[in-house]
Write a protein that holds these residues in place. Structure first.
Motif, short mmCIF file in Angstrom:
data_model
loop_
_atom_site.label_atom_id
_atom_site.label_comp_id
_atom_site.label_asym_id
_atom_site.label_seq_id
_atom_site.Cartn_x
_atom_site.Cartn_y
_atom_site.Cartn_z
N GLU A 370 0.83 -1.20 0.00
CA GLU A 370 0.00 0.00 0.00
C GLU A 370 0.87 1.26 0.00
O GLU A 370 0.62 2.21 -0.76
CB GLU A 370 -0.91 0.00 1.23
CG GLU A 370 -2.14 -0.84 1.04
CD GLU A 370 -2.92 -1.00 2.34
OE1 GLU A 370 -3.90 -1.75 2.32
OE2 GLU A 370 -2.53 -0.38 3.36
N LEU A 371 1.90 1.21 0.82
CA LEU A 371 2.79 2.37 0.91
C LEU A 371 3.52 2.60 -0.41
O LEU A 371 3.67 3.74 -0.88
CB LEU A 371 3.80 2.18 2.04
CG LEU A 371 3.19 2.27 3.45
CD1 LEU A 371 4.19 1.85 4.51
CD2 LEU A 371 2.68 3.69 3.73
N LYS A 372 3.94 1.49 -1.01
CA LYS A 372 4.62 1.60 -2.31
C LYS A 372 3.68 2.23 -3.34
O LYS A 372 4.07 3.12 -4.09
CB LYS A 372 5.01 0.20 -2.81
CG LYS A 372 6.36 -0.28 -2.32
CD LYS A 372 6.66 -1.59 -3.02
CE LYS A 372 7.97 -2.16 -2.53
NZ LYS A 372 8.10 -3.56 -2.95
N ASP A 373 2.44 1.75 -3.34
CA ASP A 373 1.47 2.29 -4.30
C ASP A 373 1.26 3.78 -4.08
O ASP A 373 1.24 4.58 -5.02
CB ASP A 373 0.12 1.56 -4.15
CG ASP A 373 0.24 0.12 -4.61
OD1 ASP A 373 1.28 -0.22 -5.21
OD2 ASP A 373 -0.69 -0.66 -4.34
N MET A 377 2.07 6.95 -6.63
CA MET A 377 1.07 7.92 -7.06
C MET A 377 1.55 9.34 -6.77
O MET A 377 1.44 10.24 -7.58
CB MET A 377 -0.24 7.67 -6.33
CG MET A 377 -1.09 6.66 -7.03
SD MET A 377 -2.75 6.83 -6.45
CE MET A 377 -3.32 5.18 -6.60
N VAL A 378 2.10 9.48 -5.55
CA VAL A 378 2.55 10.81 -5.13
C VAL A 378 3.70 11.30 -6.01
O VAL A 378 3.74 12.45 -6.43
CB VAL A 378 2.97 10.80 -3.64
CG1 VAL A 378 3.57 12.13 -3.24
CG2 VAL A 378 1.76 10.50 -2.78
N THR A 379 4.61 10.38 -6.30
CA THR A 379 5.74 10.81 -7.13
C THR A 379 5.33 10.98 -8.58
O THR A 379 6.13 11.38 -9.43
CB THR A 379 6.91 9.81 -7.04
OG1 THR A 379 6.39 8.51 -7.31
CG2 THR A 379 7.56 9.84 -5.67
N GLY A 380 4.09 10.62 -8.90
CA GLY A 380 3.54 10.86 -10.23
C GLY A 380 4.19 10.04 -11.33
O GLY A 380 4.40 10.50 -12.44
N GLU A 381 4.51 8.88 -11.00
CA GLU A 381 5.11 8.00 -12.00
C GLU A 381 4.02 7.62 -13.01
O GLU A 381 3.17 6.76 -12.73
CB GLU A 381 5.64 6.75 -11.31
CG GLU A 381 6.83 6.12 -11.99
CD GLU A 381 7.26 4.86 -11.27
OE1 GLU A 381 7.03 3.77 -11.78
OE2 GLU A 381 7.81 5.01 -10.15
N GLN A 382 4.00 8.28 -14.15
CA GLN A 382 2.88 8.11 -15.08
C GLN A 382 3.22 7.13 -16.20
O GLN A 382 4.33 7.07 -16.67
CB GLN A 382 2.54 9.47 -15.72
CG GLN A 382 1.98 10.47 -14.73
CD GLN A 382 0.55 10.12 -14.29
OE1 GLN A 382 -0.15 9.38 -14.97
NE2 GLN A 382 0.12 10.68 -13.16
N ARG A 383 2.22 6.40 -16.58
CA ARG A 383 2.43 5.52 -17.73
C ARG A 383 1.45 5.98 -18.81
O ARG A 383 0.29 6.26 -18.52
CB ARG A 383 2.16 4.07 -17.36
CG ARG A 383 3.15 3.53 -16.37
CD ARG A 383 2.80 2.08 -16.04
NE ARG A 383 3.62 1.57 -14.95
CZ ARG A 383 3.35 1.78 -13.68
NH1 ARG A 383 2.29 2.45 -13.32
NH2 ARG A 383 4.14 1.30 -12.74
N THR A 384 1.95 6.05 -20.04
CA THR A 384 1.09 6.60 -21.08
C THR A 384 0.58 5.55 -22.06
O THR A 384 -0.51 5.67 -22.61
CB THR A 384 1.86 7.68 -21.88
OG1 THR A 384 3.18 7.18 -22.12
CG2 THR A 384 1.91 8.98 -21.12
N VAL A 414 -5.24 -3.09 -7.57
CA VAL A 414 -4.72 -3.01 -8.95
C VAL A 414 -3.37 -2.31 -9.00
O VAL A 414 -2.77 -2.15 -10.06
CB VAL A 414 -5.70 -2.30 -9.91
CG1 VAL A 414 -6.94 -3.12 -10.11
CG2 VAL A 414 -6.04 -0.91 -9.42
N GLY A 415 -2.88 -1.89 -7.87
CA GLY A 415 -1.59 -1.21 -7.85
C GLY A 415 -1.73 0.27 -8.19
O GLY A 415 -2.83 0.77 -8.46
N ALA A 416 -0.58 0.94 -8.19
CA ALA A 416 -0.62 2.40 -8.39
C ALA A 416 -0.48 2.76 -9.86
O ALA A 416 0.44 3.45 -10.28
CB ALA A 416 0.50 3.02 -7.57
N ASP A 417 -1.38 2.25 -10.64
CA ASP A 417 -1.33 2.53 -12.08
C ASP A 417 -2.66 3.17 -12.47
O ASP A 417 -3.70 2.51 -12.46
CB ASP A 417 -1.11 1.19 -12.81
CG ASP A 417 -0.89 1.40 -14.28
OD1 ASP A 417 -1.27 2.47 -14.79
OD2 ASP A 417 -0.34 0.48 -14.92
N MET A 418 -2.59 4.46 -12.78
CA MET A 418 -3.83 5.20 -13.01
C MET A 418 -4.63 4.62 -14.18
O MET A 418 -5.85 4.67 -14.19
CB MET A 418 -3.53 6.68 -13.24
CG MET A 418 -3.15 7.43 -11.96
SD MET A 418 -4.13 7.01 -10.52
CE MET A 418 -5.63 7.88 -10.86
#
Ligand code: ADP
Ligand code: MG
Length: 845
Positions: A370-373, A377-384, A414-418
């Motif tokens: 959960e913390l990793k996720d 999200m906070v660091t905004g690691e975005q996938r396009t 589902v993990g931290a993947d928007m």
């Protein structure tokens, strides 16, 4: 935390000889504390100790006199300890006293009667009964059984080993962790889910203990045995687990070793015994002294293992076993003195609670994810890039199982993947809309509008699907019922077969081998086992039975002679009476159990019938209220009328009967199991003693080749000259002994040698040869005047030596019996002679 001194109890064993008056008395003081007074007779007191005291008084928590029953001992001593163990405290009960004072009898029990079972079996019974009653917690029970002999630990429960001596058992060693906790390496813990499984483990250990004992080690008097019940409990959903251990300890005999008459090997052992109990005493003295910081636990294995029980986290109880006969008074006094010191030791028992590490790990892993996720999200690691087909499919699967999961707490991870988060929302929205439409459809279905044809069909499909699913469910149920019925039928058939088999076996008993391979009672035992634990039971029983089978079922490897000798040995053995008695009791119990089983079935079917009947009764037209504003066709149950009332009371009665019988059957089952185990043990003992006797006879035979019976010289023997020649050659090759005389008092002697197998299928001599033999031949001198036997040899040296050993043994018994009879011996001895005669004929066939 519970602070408590070690509780001390005394138990006086019934004397072997007639009660000697005035040696001891049991009184109570003003505070109702019982005390035991040992009164030394003058003649003993004089030379006893320096002081001239003639009476010694010792206080105990309670004193159990000679007539105390095992049940009383359990109720008063062991039950309270077992109760604390169930609550989560450690407990220890140890028996201390000289050899023969009743330690094993008190801790394990007597080997003969069911009522003699000791603290261990009764405690197991009690604990499992309590576990069954308490559904608020989940319990697991493990058993271990350790024997400490000469400072070495041995695992009595290792099923892989066939112990014939202690050294064959796995060695247990002590490891100490940095927190000074003791761990026993190589001591196996066996899970026991039922009382039966635990009992089987006890008997496996006891059998190993008995088999591993030799006259040299006398392990039963010189070793300590620690039977431990490990109990863990946990409330459902909680990560806290409680662990408690109950040690039931049968200590080595406490007698001081005589200063004279012990030397060499024995001295080493005696020293060890003394050392081990001496260290126990040291620990106890240290503990009973105030301000002692160092307690010498580590001096011996036993004190290390029982560290917690002595002055630690444990509720401990000592039973001083006393054999208050004149010659034992000094030992009894030192046992009591030891107990008085033990009574000063204070223990502090605490609840042993801990967080289950597995549950903790799971919890922490989740938190990390959960913390990793969150971090991602906070660091905004975005996938396009777009999600792949496989990823989408995977997500949808996740959503489906999430929606189907009944647990309100379940989460969709589902993990931290928007992209995934968005897709999930999309998919959920779609599902929701579909559902709405579908919901509308079911309503509009009845309207059957043309424009909604498509949806309508969907709904129909859904309807059909539901119907099919229902049918499927029904079929499944039917199949289950049928399978159960089939199983029952099969079981019945097996039982019938088994019972028939048992009857046959009983019938055959008189001629059958002593312990037919496969253990006759085993099948019955398994049949009586309770269903849920069957697989486990089988494995344990399998272990035990294979062990016992190997120990008792050696008959397959036994030559005929040995079998015959065993039969006689068995008949002559004191234990055979016990075995026969127990067999009789067992038989009675079996038939009682059978009858009970039948009555139970009857009661069950009656109950079933009552139920059906009352069901129909309540709906039968005669019970309907005619036109009271309600349609006559409608069946309305009446208030219970007399008939129903009667039926109900009958039903209740039947139920009560059923319950009583069921309880009785359960108790019978335990008793049968116990008796079977006792018998198994007695059989192993018998077999072991026979092996020892046999080996002794064989050694004697080798050391003193048998002398030729004087009768022989006067008796003719006959052979064809060919066979005589053959024999003379054989004799010259094998001149040293091995030949045996068999007088039988019949005045007839037969030849027996390795060739006899070929030439003497039936007892010789023939009348013709008798005549011939009356004239001496030249060969006669070259052939020793040798014994003859009607038992043919086989040519196999091992088997033949067995046969010869047997013949020798038989002869020596015969000689003894002759002596006995000529001295006016009992009818039993004469009877045996007759028996031997009968057997010799069998042997000749
Ligand atoms: P220990 O283990 O102390 O050496 P045992 O328990 O083997 O002694 O007892 C020796 C003998 O005395 C056994 O045959 C046992 O059955 C018998 N015995 C001991 N205590 C009792 C008792 N309370 N009642 C009847 N028999 C007993
Ligand atoms: Mg003993």
């Amino acid at each position: 935390m519970v602070k408590q001194t070690i509780q001390i109890f005394a138990r006086v064993k019934p004397p072997v000889r007639k009660h000697q008056q005035g040696i001891y008395s049991i009184d109570e003081d003003e505070k109702l504390i019982p005390s035991l007074e040992i009164i030394l007779p003058r003649d003993l007191a004089d030379g006893f100790v320096n002081n001239k005291r003639e009476s010694y008084k010792f206080k105990f928590q309670r004193i159990f006199d000679q007539d105390a029953k095992q049940e009383t001992i359990f109720e008063n001593i062991a039950k309270p300890v077992a109760g604390s163990v169930l609550e989560g405290y450690n407990g220890t009960i140890f028996a201390y006293g000289q050899t023969g004072s009743g330690k094993t009898f008190t801790i394990t029990g007597g080997a003969e009667r069911y009522s003699d079972r000791g603290i261990i079996p009764r405690t197991l019974s009690y604990i499992f009964e309590q576990l069954q009653k308490d559904s608020s917690k989940m319990y697991t029970t493990h058993i271990s059984y350790l024997e400490i002999y000469n400072e070495c630990g041995y695992d009595l429960l290792d099923p892989r080993h066939e112990a014939s001596s202690l050294e064959d058992l796995p060695k247990v060693t002590i490891l100490e962790d940095p927190d000074q906790n003791i761990h026993l390496k190589n001591l196996t813990l066996h899970q026991a889910t039922t009382e039966e499984e635990a009992l089987n483990l006890l008997f496996l250990g006891d059998t190993n203990r008995m088999i591993a004992e030799t006259p040299m080690n006398q392990a039963s008097t010189r070793s300590h045995c620690i039977f431990t019940i490990h109990l863990s409990s946990k409330e459902p959903g909680s990560a806290t687990v409680r662990h408690a251990k109950l040690h039931l300890v049968d200590l080595a005999g406490s007698e001081r070793v005589a200063k004279t008459g012990v030397g060499g090997h024995l001295l080493t052992e005696a020293k060890y015994i003394n050392l081990s109990l001496h260290y126990l005493e040291q620990v106890i003295i240290a503990l009973s002294e105030k301000h002692r910081s160092h307690i010498p636990y580590r001096n011996s294995m036993m004190t290390s293992v029982l560290r917690d029980s002595l002055g630690g986290n444990c509720m401990t109880t000592m039973i001083a076993t006393l054999s208050l006969e004149k010659r034992n008074l000094d030992e009894s006094i030192s046992t009591c003195r030891f107990a008085q010191r033990v009574a000063l030791i204070k223990n502090e028992a605490v609840l042993n609670e801990e967080i289950d590490p597995r549950l903790m790990i799971k919890r922490l892993q989740k938190e990390i994810q959960e913390l990793k996720d969150e971090l991602a999200m906070v660091t905004g690691e975005q996938r396009t890039e777009a999600l792949t087909e496989a990823e989408l499919l995977q997500l949808e699967k996740l959503i489906t199982s999430f929606l189907e999961d009944q647990d309100p707490e379940s989460r969709l991870e589902v993990g931290a993947d928007m992209r995934k988060v968005h897709h999930c929302f999309h998919h959920l929205k779609k599902l929701l809309n579909d559902k709405k439409i579908f919901g509308n459809n079911t309503v509009s279905n009845t309207v059957s509008s043309e424009s909604k044809d498509q949806d309508c069909q969907e709904a129909l499909k859904e309807e059909e699907y539901r119907k099919l699913r229902d049918i499927l469910k029904q079929r499944d149920n039917e199949i289950n019922i049928l399978v159960n019925m089939l199983k029952k039928e099969k079981k019945k058939a097996q039982e019938a077969l088994h019972l028939a088999g048992m009857d046959r076996r009983e019938f055959r008993h008189s001629q059958s081998p002593p312990f037919p391979p496969g253990n006759p009672e085993e099948g019955q035992r398994m049949r009586l086992s309770s269903a849920p634990s069957q697989t486990q039971d089988f494995s344990i029983l399998g272990n035990r039975s294979s062990l016992l089978h190997k120990k008792t079922g050696m008959r397959e490897e036994m030559s005929l002679g040995r079998q015959e000798a065993f039969e006689i040995f068995k008949r002559d053995h004191a234990d055979s009476v016990t075995i026969d008695d127990n067999k009789q009791i067992l038989k009675q119990r079996f038939s009682e159990a059978k009858a009970l089983g039948e009555s139970i079935n009857e009661a069950r079917s009656k109950i079933g019938k009552y139920h059906t009947f009352s069901f129909y009764l309540s709906f039968s037209p005669s019970h309907c209220v005619p036109s009271t504003g309600i349609s006559e066709n409608m069946a309305v149950p009446l208030m219970p009328d007399q008939q129903e009332e009667k039926l109900r009371s009958q039903l209740e009665g039947e139920k009560r009967r059923y319950k009583t019988m069921f309880t009785r059957l359960k108790a019978l089952k335990v008793e049968i199991e116990h008796l079977q185990l006792l018998m198994d043990k007695a059989k192993v003992k018998l077999q072991k003693e026979f092996e020892v006797w046999w080996a002794e006879e064989a050694t004697n035979l080798q050391v003193n080749p048998p002398a030729v019976n004087s009768l022989d010289h006067t008796k003719p023997f006959l052979q064809t000259s060919d066979s005589l020649h053959e024999q003379s050659q054989l004799f010259s090759n094998k001149s040293s002994g091995g030949w045996e005389v068999q007088g039988q008092g019949t005045g007839r002697f037969d030849v027996c040698d390795v060739n006899a197998r070929k030439i003497l299928p039936s007892p010789c001599p023939s009348p013709h040869s008798q005549k011939q033999s009356s004239t001496s031949t030249p060969l006669e001198d070259s052939i020793p005047k040798r014994p003859m036997s009607s038992i043919p040899l086989t040519g196999d040296s091992q088997t033949d030596s067995d046969i010869l050993a047997f013949i020798k043994a038989r002869q020596s018994i015969l000689q003894k019996q002759c002596k006995f009879t000529s001295l006016g011996g009992s009818s039993r001895a004469t009877g045996h002679q007759h028996l031997w005669g009968a057997h010799s004929e069998v042997g000749g066939e």
